[in-house]
Scaffold this active site. Sequence first.
Site, PDB file in Angstrom:
ATOM      1  N   GLU A 175       0.827  -1.209   0.000  1.00 55.58           N
ATOM      2  CA  GLU A 175       0.000   0.000   0.000  1.00 55.58           C
ATOM      3  C   GLU A 175       0.866   1.266   0.000  1.00 55.58           C
ATOM      4  O   GLU A 175       0.498   2.269  -0.618  1.00 55.58           O
ATOM      5  CB  GLU A 175      -0.917  -0.002   1.221  1.00 55.58           C
ATOM      6  CG  GLU A 175      -1.980  -1.086   1.216  1.00 55.58           C
ATOM      7  CD  GLU A 175      -1.462  -2.432   1.711  1.00 55.58           C
ATOM      8  OE1 GLU A 175      -2.240  -3.394   1.719  1.00 55.58           O
ATOM      9  OE2 GLU A 175      -0.268  -2.513   2.100  1.00 55.58           O
TER      10      GLU A 175
ATOM     11  N   PRO B  89      10.691 -14.614  -1.274  1.00 59.99           N
ATOM     12  CA  PRO B  89       9.546 -14.735  -0.361  1.00 59.99           C
ATOM     13  C   PRO B  89       8.919 -13.379  -0.051  1.00 59.99           C
ATOM     14  O   PRO B  89       9.603 -12.347  -0.011  1.00 59.99           O
ATOM     15  CB  PRO B  89      10.164 -15.363   0.900  1.00 59.99           C
ATOM     16  CG  PRO B  89      11.423 -16.012   0.427  1.00 59.99           C
ATOM     17  CD  PRO B  89      11.929 -15.132  -0.682  1.00 59.99           C
ATOM     18  N   ARG B  90       7.625 -13.412   0.167  1.00 63.62           N
ATOM     19  CA  ARG B  90       6.879 -12.181   0.453  1.00 63.62           C
ATOM     20  C   ARG B  90       7.314 -11.539   1.769  1.00 63.62           C
ATOM     21  O   ARG B  90       7.439 -10.328   1.865  1.00 63.62           O
ATOM     22  CB  ARG B  90       5.380 -12.516   0.498  1.00 63.62           C
ATOM     23  CG  ARG B  90       4.470 -11.410   0.997  1.00 63.62           C
ATOM     24  CD  ARG B  90       4.333 -10.307   0.005  1.00 63.62           C
ATOM     25  NE  ARG B  90       3.314  -9.342   0.419  1.00 63.62           N
ATOM     26  CZ  ARG B  90       3.138  -8.157  -0.174  1.00 63.62           C
ATOM     27  NH1 ARG B  90       3.896  -7.823  -1.204  1.00 63.62           N
ATOM     28  NH2 ARG B  90       2.199  -7.333   0.235  1.00 63.62           N
TER      29      ARG B  90
ATOM     30  N   GLY C 214      12.950  -4.350  -1.095  1.00 63.18           N
ATOM     31  CA  GLY C 214      12.930  -3.180  -1.973  1.00 63.18           C
ATOM     32  C   GLY C 214      13.635  -3.352  -3.295  1.00 63.18           C
ATOM     33  O   GLY C 214      13.868  -2.366  -4.002  1.00 63.18           O
ATOM     34  N   GLU C 215      13.975  -4.582  -3.665  1.00 62.57           N
ATOM     35  CA  GLU C 215      14.716  -4.794  -4.910  1.00 62.57           C
ATOM     36  C   GLU C 215      13.897  -5.496  -5.996  1.00 62.57           C
ATOM     37  O   GLU C 215      14.461  -5.970  -6.975  1.00 62.57           O
ATOM     38  CB  GLU C 215      15.993  -5.598  -4.640  1.00 62.57           C
ATOM     39  CG  GLU C 215      17.058  -4.824  -3.877  1.00 62.57           C
ATOM     40  CD  GLU C 215      18.416  -5.512  -3.919  1.00 62.57           C
ATOM     41  OE1 GLU C 215      19.425  -4.798  -3.994  1.00 62.57           O
ATOM     42  OE2 GLU C 215      18.457  -6.774  -3.870  1.00 62.57           O
TER      43      GLU C 215
ATOM     44  N   GLU D 274       3.775  -4.514 -11.355  1.00 54.90           N
ATOM     45  CA  GLU D 274       5.170  -4.099 -11.352  1.00 54.90           C
ATOM     46  C   GLU D 274       6.001  -4.965 -12.299  1.00 54.90           C
ATOM     47  O   GLU D 274       6.879  -4.464 -13.005  1.00 54.90           O
ATOM     48  CB  GLU D 274       5.729  -4.171  -9.929  1.00 54.90           C
ATOM     49  CG  GLU D 274       7.082  -3.495  -9.769  1.00 54.90           C
ATOM     50  CD  GLU D 274       7.546  -3.465  -8.323  1.00 54.90           C
ATOM     51  OE1 GLU D 274       8.192  -2.478  -7.933  1.00 54.90           O
ATOM     52  OE2 GLU D 274       7.266  -4.434  -7.581  1.00 54.90           O
TER      53      GLU D 274
END
Length: 439
Positions: free
Chosen positions: A61, A274-275, A319-320, A347
Amino acid sequence: MWFAVYQLLWHLLLPFAFIRLAWRTRHSVDYLKHFSERLGFAYGKSITQGSVWIHAVSVGETRAAQPLIEAYLARGETILLTHMTLNGRRTGSALFAQAIAAGQLRQVYLPYDLCWSVANFIRTFKPKFGLFMETEAWPTVVFYCAEIGLPLFLVNARLSERSARRVNRFGKAGRSLFQAFAGILAQTEFDAQRYRSLGVKQVEIIGNLKFDVPLDPNLVQQGKAWQQELHGNQRLMVCAASTRDGEEAIILKAWKDLLLGNAFEIAPLLCIVPRHPERFSEVANQIHDAGLKFRRRSEWGGVPQGVTDLDVILGDSMGEMPMYYSTADLVVMGGSLLPFGGQNLIEACAAGCPVLLGEHTYNFQQAALDAIKIGAAKRIQGEFILSQPIALMEALKELLLNTAELAKMSSAAKTYSLEHQGATKRILAALEHQNFTLN
């Protein structure tokens, strides 16, 4: 009556919320930082009132809110950005570091949904209006804002069929929660219809903000450099992105079967991301137990080098994702193989990466249908269980052996991403028509 019971339950559960935070410090002591904010007090002396309040619960979000936040910052507005999770707060800190340093954006945790904590939060910051991202609808916050006349909107809003049924099970109490918003700006017609079925009248369709989120150009460049190295060695890479608990075992079994089939002169590489970061070590153990050669992304300082002898890379970094997507020739989208509702495929498409989806994409229903229709994604039919990952293995094999089809899907993915942009402008326009004043 139900609201009084809800408040009583919150008070009874409060000690367990504290225990849960304390328990999570085994991953990071930062879970206890800013603890007082979760109770709605001790925000410090530097308080800016009259800000645009945007609530982004966690990482997804927060990233989705980026174009909207940047649009308001460009207009000279100050932003109060609230989160519920530590990773969401970290993501916001990284994305908006410049605005935070300039005093134009303030981050705090949204307090627990108790009358006294919410009231103190609102009295402290006195926001101009509030924008809640996607699915967040905390009863105390929503009803309190309606009571005091503070405009609160649900933006980039989505509501799955399953969630709509769950709301309806609460009867009038559930429906009144969404009716109390000043307005709902929905992603798709599917979402809008579900909100209207709950009796919400102020509903507009504005599209999905995630199409407007820019990819970090530095990460894209790193990904392209990595891809160039892999392609120089005639090696393709599959990224299993944002995988959830139970999905890694299925993917690893399919990958091992794929490699054992000896269908490739040069075996492809799997990168599994992994999330949730707290599961990195668990997934590392699964890869090891599967007998696959692997290394962690964190073992390299820059772009991974010398991966010719590896079967798998564990993407244990935050963040990658733009780098992984820009490297990959194909994405298996996590959350869709098992009934988690699917993760964000937008994305990946923006990076020009084709997508394989499982059956479970109800969190991104319209996005998935549109991507499949234009040829940017394919859906693997059937339910997945560990003992039968053959459908996934066959889908991977078919596409990885057909580079012309991959190239066609990559072009369609870029077209799909560009054609669906513009939600930011539509949200700003919709809010400007409301009966409160923007600077």
